[in-house]
Design a protein around this motif. Structure first.
Motif: not given
Length: 618
Positions: A198-200, A205-209, A272-278, A318-326
């Protein structure tokens, strides 16, 4: 202060050297501001741990309560177990979670706000300390946007780090420990592998975004810059009927912003879709293992409830990790931009251990073999030497672009003498009261000099505020006295609000002559030992010019005065007149001596007298 050919722009100089610093370097730069609140940071971390201990204890409590419910119906113990155990223990743990969270907020708020205030103030002070060259090249809209985002980024960065990342890590460690100890290691391994994936995935993806978010921010800054620039030049837009042109320029920036934001949103949906799948896969595998354990009799029903509660409780943040990391990445980028501004080296800096300028009594001003260039390839001044004796008036005249206003800029130390990139060349020096202005503090030099510039820009405040700016501690009576000396008191009194009249953005509610007289009043109120009049009456009509010239002569009595003028009639009483051409002094002397010499000054005088006679005839 204007002078044709004297202003230079170097776009390269306005950009920071090198690329953006690493995130760790940015964090290291921020750390000292928070370190002064280290005890608050430590207390906040303790409250974080306390809140997470209480939060993790909730599923454990639920397990025991569910297991304890395996009693026979009607057993008196059920009355005690369910109402008292569930309500008191569950409610107490929830209360402790909320209490520790609020205590964390309360304790750390002072640290966050204090660091934000300190960094914002230092940035503001540093920008005022940068050279005139930087401020001539800056884009105000984009720069203010960078500062605004940087200050806001401090609060967001600290909030996300301390309130989201750290608590989540603490909870992950606790959950993995409980799973590994309470059950077999497979539960911990499944959870750990899912977290790593999940974190990886989120980081990659966030680095790419990030590139799309950066493009959106750049487009936002450009749009903001164009809007601010257009509104500041409202009159020019109207003069040339270019409203549609400005709207198109702004719309182009908005279109680039829209495209960048659409890309950012599209990639966010992918993230978000990839995170939910994991998360879903890990949750199904964990529940399958727990259910199988219940069926085999190795686990209780309470264990199944606890595992399910742990997984849900763990993956919600963890659902918000992508938003938080970004957001953390973006906050670090915004902080880096603001720190880049703070790291911008001062072109003009005080010498180590510089002392204040000593100005006891009248002071003299001396230019000794001064060379100067805004750009290395285009020198402006070539070996200028002259004296302004204490208490005397020296005038400098010449065509536009001769270098007259550059003398005032150098005297104020907006620039230092010399050519950029050529420190080995002789540059000369400027002295006030026998002291090289490069060896004393800039603040003391500017305190000793008052100027009435050709182009007066006022603050969007009251008339009284703009006059009092010459000496902020001045009384109302002193402000009024300065206004009378500048022949603007009667005009101020004629307005409905008097000295409380607002002058508008850059003083646009006033005429050019009214702004000039406020500038004169402001300088008279400052009352410095050295005066500079840079085309001080250029915006006045003939009647007001004669009246104010008399006041200026009165104000200059006993003071060392440098007059920069285009109209020769304003300098005929000067003790010495310098005629400049091409950055050199070509003639010098009194008015009568220069006329008798039949040189450049005499030609200029004849042309201006002829023009004035023609104007009178018209």
């Amino acid at each position: 202060m204007r002078g044709g050919g004297e202003r230079s722009y170097s776009p390269a100089a306005s950009t920071s050297t090198g690329g953006p610093r690493s995130d760790w370097r940015t964090l290291a730069r921020l750390l000292p501001y928070l370190w002064q609140y280290r005890w608050r940071v430590a207390a906040a971390l303790l409250f974080v741990i306390g809140a997470k201990v209480a939060n993790v204890s909730v599923p454990v409590l639920l397990k025991h309560l569910v297991d304890a419910m395996s009693i026979q119906p009607g057993d008196p113990a059920a009355v005690l177990v369910v109402p008292i155990g569930l309500l008191l223990a569950y409610g107490g743990l929830r209360l402790m979670t909320s209490l520790f969270t609020e205590l964390r907020e309360l304790v750390f708020a002072k640290a966050t706000q204090g660091a934000s205030r300190q960094i914002a103030l230092q940035t503001f002070e540093h920008l005022h300390g940068l050279s005139l060259r930087f401020h001539l090249e800056r884009q105000t809209g984009g720069m203010t946007r960078d500062i605004e985002r940087g200050v806001r980024g401090i609060e967001s960065l600290v909030s996300f780090s301390l309130y989201s990342i750290v608590p989540t890590l603490v909870e992950v460690v606790m959950v993995l420990t409980i799973l590994a100890v309470k059950f077999d290691a497979s539960f911990a391994w499944i959870t750990g592998i899912a977290l790593v994936l999940y974190i990886g995935f989120t980081v990659v993806v966030t680095e790419w975004r990030t590139q799309f978010r950066r493009q959106a921010n750049e487009a936002d800054s450009q749009a903001h810059t164009k809007a601010i620039d257009s509104l500041l030049n409202y009159e020019t837009v109207k003069y040339f009927n270019n409203e549609a042109f400005e709207a198109r320029r702004y719309d182009d920036s908005l279109e680039r912003l829209r495209a960048a934001r659409l890309k950012s949103q599209t990639t966010l949906s992918l993230l978000n879709t990839g995170q939910q799948l994991i998360i879903a896969t890990a949750l199904v595998v964990m529940l399958w293992r727990a259910t199988q354990g219940v069926v085999d009799g190795k686990l209780t029903l309470g264990d199944l409830v606890m595992v399910n509660a742990f997984m849900i409780q763990l993956y919600i943040p963890l659902n918000f990790l992508g938003v938080i990391y970004r957001e953390i990445k973006q906050n670090l980028t915004d902080l880096d931009k603001m720190f880049t501004l703070m790291d911008r080296e001062r072109e003009v800096a005080d010498a180590p251990r510089a002392e204040p300028l000593r100005t006891n009594g009248p002071v003299d001003v001396r230019f000794e073999d001064v060379h100067f260039a805004y750009e290395a390839a285009r020198p402006i001044l070539h070996g200028i030497s002259f004296d302004v004796p204490a208490g005397k008036t020296v005038a400098v005249v010449g065509a536009s672009g001769a270098g007259k206003s550059t003398l005032a800029r150098l005297l104020f130390r907006f620039y230092d003498v010399g050519r950029p990139g050529h420190p080995e060349e002789p540059t000369g020096r400027i002295l006030i009261a026998g002291q090289d202005i490069r060896s004393v503090t800039q603040a003391s030099v500017r305190c000793a000099i008052g100027i009435v510039p050709q182009d007066t820009v006022l603050f969007n405040d009251t008339v009284a505020y703009n006059i009092r700016y010459g000496r902020p501690e001045a009384t109302d009576a002193e402000v009024e006295q300065a206004a009378r000396a500048a022949h603007i008191h009667d005009f101020i009194q004629s307005t409905p609000n008097g000295y409380a009249t607002m002058v508008g953005e850059r003083g646009l509610k006033l005429s050019g002559g009214e702004k000039q007289r406020i500038a004169i009043a402001r300088t008279l109120l400052k009352d410095p030992p050295v005066l500079i009049f840079d085309e001080a009456t250029s915006a006045l009509d003939s009647a007001n010019e004669r009246a104010i010239q008399a006041e200026l002569r009165q104000a200059a009595r006993g003071k060392t005065t440098l007059v920069i003028a285009h109209r020769l009639s304003t300098v005929v009483d000067a003790h010495e007149i310098l005629v400049m051409d091409g950055g050199r002094i070509v003639e010098r002397g009194t008015h009568l001596a220069l006329l008798a010499a039949q040189g450049r000054y005499a030609q200029m005088w004849a042309l201006q007298q002829s023009a004035e006679r023609d104007d009178t005839a018209d």
